[in-house]
Design a protein around this motif. Structure first.
Motif, PDB file in Angstrom:
ATOM      1  N   LYS A   1       0.843  -1.207   0.000  1.00  0.00           N
ATOM      2  CA  LYS A   1       0.000   0.000   0.000  1.00  0.00           C
ATOM      3  C   LYS A   1       0.878   1.258   0.000  1.00  0.00           C
ATOM      4  CE  LYS A   1      -4.192  -1.933   2.023  1.00  0.00           C
ATOM      5  NZ  LYS A   1      -5.266  -1.822   3.030  1.00  0.00           N
ATOM      6  N   ALA A   2       1.966   1.209   0.781  1.00  0.00           N
ATOM      7  CA  ALA A   2       2.870   2.365   0.843  1.00  0.00           C
ATOM      8  C   ALA A   2       3.540   2.585  -0.509  1.00  0.00           C
ATOM      9  CB  ALA A   2       3.922   2.131   1.926  1.00  0.00           C
ATOM     10  N   GLU A   3       4.001   1.480  -1.112  1.00  0.00           N
ATOM     11  CA  GLU A   3       4.667   1.562  -2.435  1.00  0.00           C
ATOM     12  C   GLU A   3       3.710   2.155  -3.477  1.00  0.00           C
ATOM     13  OE1 GLU A   3       7.970   0.037  -2.515  1.00  0.00           O
ATOM     14  OE2 GLU A   3       8.111   1.172  -4.399  1.00  0.00           O
ATOM     15  N   MET A   4       2.476   1.655  -3.499  1.00  0.00           N
ATOM     16  CA  MET A   4       1.482   2.145  -4.477  1.00  0.00           C
ATOM     17  C   MET A   4       1.179   3.623  -4.230  1.00  0.00           C
ATOM     18  SD  MET A   4      -1.293  -0.925  -5.010  1.00  0.00           S
ATOM     19  CE  MET A   4      -2.538   0.160  -5.729  1.00  0.00           C
ATOM     20  N   SER A   5       1.065   4.017  -2.953  1.00  0.00           N
ATOM     21  CA  SER A   5       0.781   5.421  -2.619  1.00  0.00           C
ATOM     22  C   SER A   5       1.905   6.313  -3.132  1.00  0.00           C
ATOM     23  CB  SER A   5       0.629   5.586  -1.108  1.00  0.00           C
ATOM     24  OG  SER A   5      -0.399   4.756  -0.592  1.00  0.00           O
ATOM     25  N   CYS A   6       3.151   5.867  -2.948  1.00  0.00           N
ATOM     26  CA  CYS A   6       4.295   6.663  -3.414  1.00  0.00           C
ATOM     27  C   CYS A   6       4.289   6.768  -4.932  1.00  0.00           C
ATOM     28  CB  CYS A   6       5.604   6.039  -2.940  1.00  0.00           C
ATOM     29  SG  CYS A   6       5.882   6.193  -1.173  1.00  0.00           S
ATOM     30  N   LYS A   7       4.084   5.613  -5.585  1.00  0.00           N
ATOM     31  CA  LYS A   7       4.142   5.587  -7.060  1.00  0.00           C
ATOM     32  C   LYS A   7       3.004   6.386  -7.691  1.00  0.00           C
ATOM     33  CE  LYS A   7       6.925   1.713  -8.482  1.00  0.00           C
ATOM     34  NZ  LYS A   7       7.315   0.782  -7.354  1.00  0.00           N
ATOM     35  N   LYS A   8       1.789   6.307  -7.078  1.00  0.00           N
ATOM     36  CA  LYS A   8       0.624   6.880  -7.740  1.00  0.00           C
ATOM     37  C   LYS A   8       0.365   8.345  -7.388  1.00  0.00           C
ATOM     38  CE  LYS A   8      -1.983   2.715  -8.899  1.00  0.00           C
ATOM     39  NZ  LYS A   8      -3.327   2.100  -8.922  1.00  0.00           N
ATOM     40  N   ILE A   9       0.775   8.777  -6.165  1.00  0.00           N
ATOM     41  CA  ILE A   9       0.379  10.153  -5.799  1.00  0.00           C
ATOM     42  C   ILE A   9       1.436  10.922  -4.994  1.00  0.00           C
ATOM     43  CG2 ILE A   9      -0.831   9.440  -3.665  1.00  0.00           C
ATOM     44  CD1 ILE A   9      -3.037  11.492  -4.405  1.00  0.00           C
ATOM     45  N   LEU A  10       2.226  10.250  -4.167  1.00  0.00           N
ATOM     46  CA  LEU A  10       3.091  11.004  -3.243  1.00  0.00           C
ATOM     47  C   LEU A  10       4.376  11.512  -3.903  1.00  0.00           C
ATOM     48  CD1 LEU A  10       2.719   8.775  -0.044  1.00  0.00           C
ATOM     49  CD2 LEU A  10       1.395  10.798  -0.711  1.00  0.00           C
ATOM     50  N   ALA A  11       4.904  10.784  -4.875  1.00  0.00           N
ATOM     51  CA  ALA A  11       6.188  11.185  -5.473  1.00  0.00           C
ATOM     52  C   ALA A  11       6.085  11.296  -6.989  1.00  0.00           C
ATOM     53  CB  ALA A  11       7.267  10.165  -5.128  1.00  0.00           C
ATOM     54  N   ASN A  12       6.734  12.319  -7.547  1.00  0.00           N
ATOM     55  CA  ASN A  12       6.801  12.485  -9.007  1.00  0.00           C
ATOM     56  C   ASN A  12       8.100  11.818  -9.461  1.00  0.00           C
ATOM     57  OD1 ASN A  12       7.480  13.329 -11.557  1.00  0.00           O
ATOM     58  ND2 ASN A  12       6.747  15.424 -11.256  1.00  0.00           N
ATOM     59  N   PRO A  13       7.992  10.654 -10.144  1.00  0.00           N
ATOM     60  CA  PRO A  13       9.205   9.895 -10.460  1.00  0.00           C
ATOM     61  C   PRO A  13      10.207  10.653 -11.345  1.00  0.00           C
ATOM     62  CG  PRO A  13       7.307   9.018 -11.658  1.00  0.00           C
ATOM     63  CD  PRO A  13       6.784  10.052 -10.694  1.00  0.00           C
ATOM     64  N   ILE A  14       9.756  11.655 -12.053  1.00  0.00           N
ATOM     65  CA  ILE A  14      10.669  12.389 -12.949  1.00  0.00           C
ATOM     66  C   ILE A  14      11.602  13.292 -12.141  1.00  0.00           C
ATOM     67  CG2 ILE A  14      10.784  14.100 -14.824  1.00  0.00           C
ATOM     68  CD1 ILE A  14       8.068  12.906 -15.748  1.00  0.00           C
ATOM     69  N   THR A  15      11.076  13.874 -11.075  1.00  0.00           N
ATOM     70  CA  THR A  15      11.899  14.847 -10.331  1.00  0.00           C
ATOM     71  C   THR A  15      12.249  14.400  -8.913  1.00  0.00           C
ATOM     72  OG1 THR A  15       9.896  15.941  -9.538  1.00  0.00           O
ATOM     73  CG2 THR A  15      10.892  16.795 -11.585  1.00  0.00           C
ATOM     74  N   GLU A  16      11.594  13.308  -8.439  1.00  0.00           N
ATOM     75  CA  GLU A  16      11.795  12.931  -7.034  1.00  0.00           C
ATOM     76  C   GLU A  16      12.082  11.447  -6.864  1.00  0.00           C
ATOM     77  OE1 GLU A  16       7.848  14.221  -5.922  1.00  0.00           O
ATOM     78  OE2 GLU A  16       8.608  16.072  -5.005  1.00  0.00           O
ATOM     79  N   TYR A  17      12.715  11.096  -5.733  1.00  0.00           N
ATOM     80  CA  TYR A  17      12.827   9.696  -5.318  1.00  0.00           C
ATOM     81  C   TYR A  17      12.209   9.598  -3.933  1.00  0.00           C
ATOM     82  CZ  TYR A  17      16.816  11.035  -2.345  1.00  0.00           C
ATOM     83  OH  TYR A  17      17.624  11.624  -1.386  1.00  0.00           O
ATOM     84  N   TYR A  18      11.822   8.338  -3.535  1.00  0.00           N
ATOM     85  CA  TYR A  18      11.189   8.183  -2.218  1.00  0.00           C
ATOM     86  C   TYR A  18      11.823   7.010  -1.470  1.00  0.00           C
ATOM     87  CZ  TYR A  18       8.586   4.464  -4.575  1.00  0.00           C
ATOM     88  OH  TYR A  18       8.239   3.348  -5.306  1.00  0.00           O
ATOM     89  N   GLU A  19      11.678   7.068  -0.161  1.00  0.00           N
ATOM     90  CA  GLU A  19      12.097   5.959   0.702  1.00  0.00           C
ATOM     91  C   GLU A  19      11.135   5.962   1.889  1.00  0.00           C
ATOM     92  OE1 GLU A  19      15.535   8.842   2.693  1.00  0.00           O
ATOM     93  OE2 GLU A  19      16.096   7.336   1.210  1.00  0.00           O
ATOM     94  N   PHE A  20      10.859   4.799   2.454  1.00  0.00           N
ATOM     95  CA  PHE A  20       9.922   4.796   3.592  1.00  0.00           C
ATOM     96  C   PHE A  20      10.280   3.692   4.587  1.00  0.00           C
ATOM     97  CE2 PHE A  20       7.637   1.072   2.205  1.00  0.00           C
ATOM     98  CZ  PHE A  20       7.509   1.163   0.825  1.00  0.00           C
ATOM     99  N   THR A  21       9.824   3.889   5.815  1.00  0.00           N
ATOM    100  CA  THR A  21       9.974   2.853   6.852  1.00  0.00           C
ATOM    101  C   THR A  21       8.577   2.559   7.393  1.00  0.00           C
ATOM    102  OG1 THR A  21      10.367   4.639   8.456  1.00  0.00           O
ATOM    103  CG2 THR A  21      12.321   3.539   7.544  1.00  0.00           C
ATOM    104  N   ILE A  22       8.375   1.303   7.801  1.00  0.00           N
ATOM    105  CA  ILE A  22       7.061   0.872   8.275  1.00  0.00           C
ATOM    106  C   ILE A  22       7.149   0.514   9.755  1.00  0.00           C
ATOM    107  CG2 ILE A  22       5.310  -0.933   8.041  1.00  0.00           C
ATOM    108  CD1 ILE A  22       5.811  -0.969   5.111  1.00  0.00           C
ATOM    109  N   HIS A  23       6.201   0.979  10.544  1.00  0.00           N
ATOM    110  CA  HIS A  23       6.216   0.752  11.994  1.00  0.00           C
ATOM    111  C   HIS A  23       4.856   0.208  12.419  1.00  0.00           C
ATOM    112  CE1 HIS A  23       9.780   3.447  11.948  1.00  0.00           C
ATOM    113  NE2 HIS A  23       9.091   4.068  10.999  1.00  0.00           N
ATOM    114  N   PRO A  24       4.802  -1.027  12.942  1.00  0.00           N
ATOM    115  CA  PRO A  24       3.524  -1.537  13.470  1.00  0.00           C
ATOM    116  C   PRO A  24       3.046  -0.643  14.613  1.00  0.00           C
ATOM    117  CG  PRO A  24       5.232  -3.253  13.475  1.00  0.00           C
ATOM    118  CD  PRO A  24       5.896  -1.962  13.145  1.00  0.00           C
ATOM    119  N   VAL A  25       1.745  -0.307  14.634  1.00  0.00           N
ATOM    120  CA  VAL A  25       1.226   0.571  15.709  1.00  0.00           C
ATOM    121  C   VAL A  25       0.429  -0.248  16.701  1.00  0.00           C
ATOM    122  CG1 VAL A  25      -0.378   2.482  16.174  1.00  0.00           C
ATOM    123  CG2 VAL A  25       1.218   2.620  14.250  1.00  0.00           C
ATOM    124  N   SER A  26      -0.376  -1.194  16.184  1.00  0.00           N
ATOM    125  CA  SER A  26      -1.154  -2.032  17.148  1.00  0.00           C
ATOM    126  C   SER A  26      -1.357  -3.401  16.550  1.00  0.00           C
ATOM    127  CB  SER A  26      -2.517  -1.376  17.388  1.00  0.00           C
ATOM    128  OG  SER A  26      -3.246  -1.413  16.171  1.00  0.00           O
TER     129      SER A  26
END
Lengths: 84, 84
Positions: free
Chosen positions: B59-84
């Protein structure tokens, strides 16, 4: 010594985050379900020269307080990484 | 299960970062010396529901690819933390 400082500047939790809300509302249209909240802030990378990690920490703190974060609407956190 | 995803979206290294340059040039005027480079991007926090960490990662990968990052001008990295 050279240090890399990774800074996150985020809107205070109590503040409404319209940009984050807009993204959150649109994710289901992109086929991404289950995302309950989105908050958007700034990620800032500093590369700086300092005689010690303490001095790097002071420079990072001053940078955040004086220019990188607006204390009324934002909070900040940072991590320091020795580079060389 | 609930997860918190911390995403950094940054301008590609090869790209000129005018905002970062402006901050870097002004730090000495505020009494902060030794800062050699400043790069400014987005820090995004997602809170999401997923059946496993793998599904949260997708879900995080899809969110980055589809809306959070512009692949032409940006790169992304993320970490996942269980909350409950």
């Amino acid at each position: 010594m050279k240090f890399r400082v990774e800074v996150n500047v985020m809107p205070h939790r109590s503040l409404h985050d319209p940009q984050g809300k807009a993204v959150c509302r649109n994710l289901p249209n992109l086929g991404i379900t289950g995302v309950e909240d989105v908050r958007i802030g700034k990620h800032i990378q500093l590369e700086l020269e300092a005689s010690s990690e303490d001095e790097a920490r002071q420079k990072a703190e001053m940078s955040c307080k004086k220019i990188l974060a607006n204390p009324i609407t934002e909070y900040y956190e940072f991590t320091i990484h020795p580079v060389s």
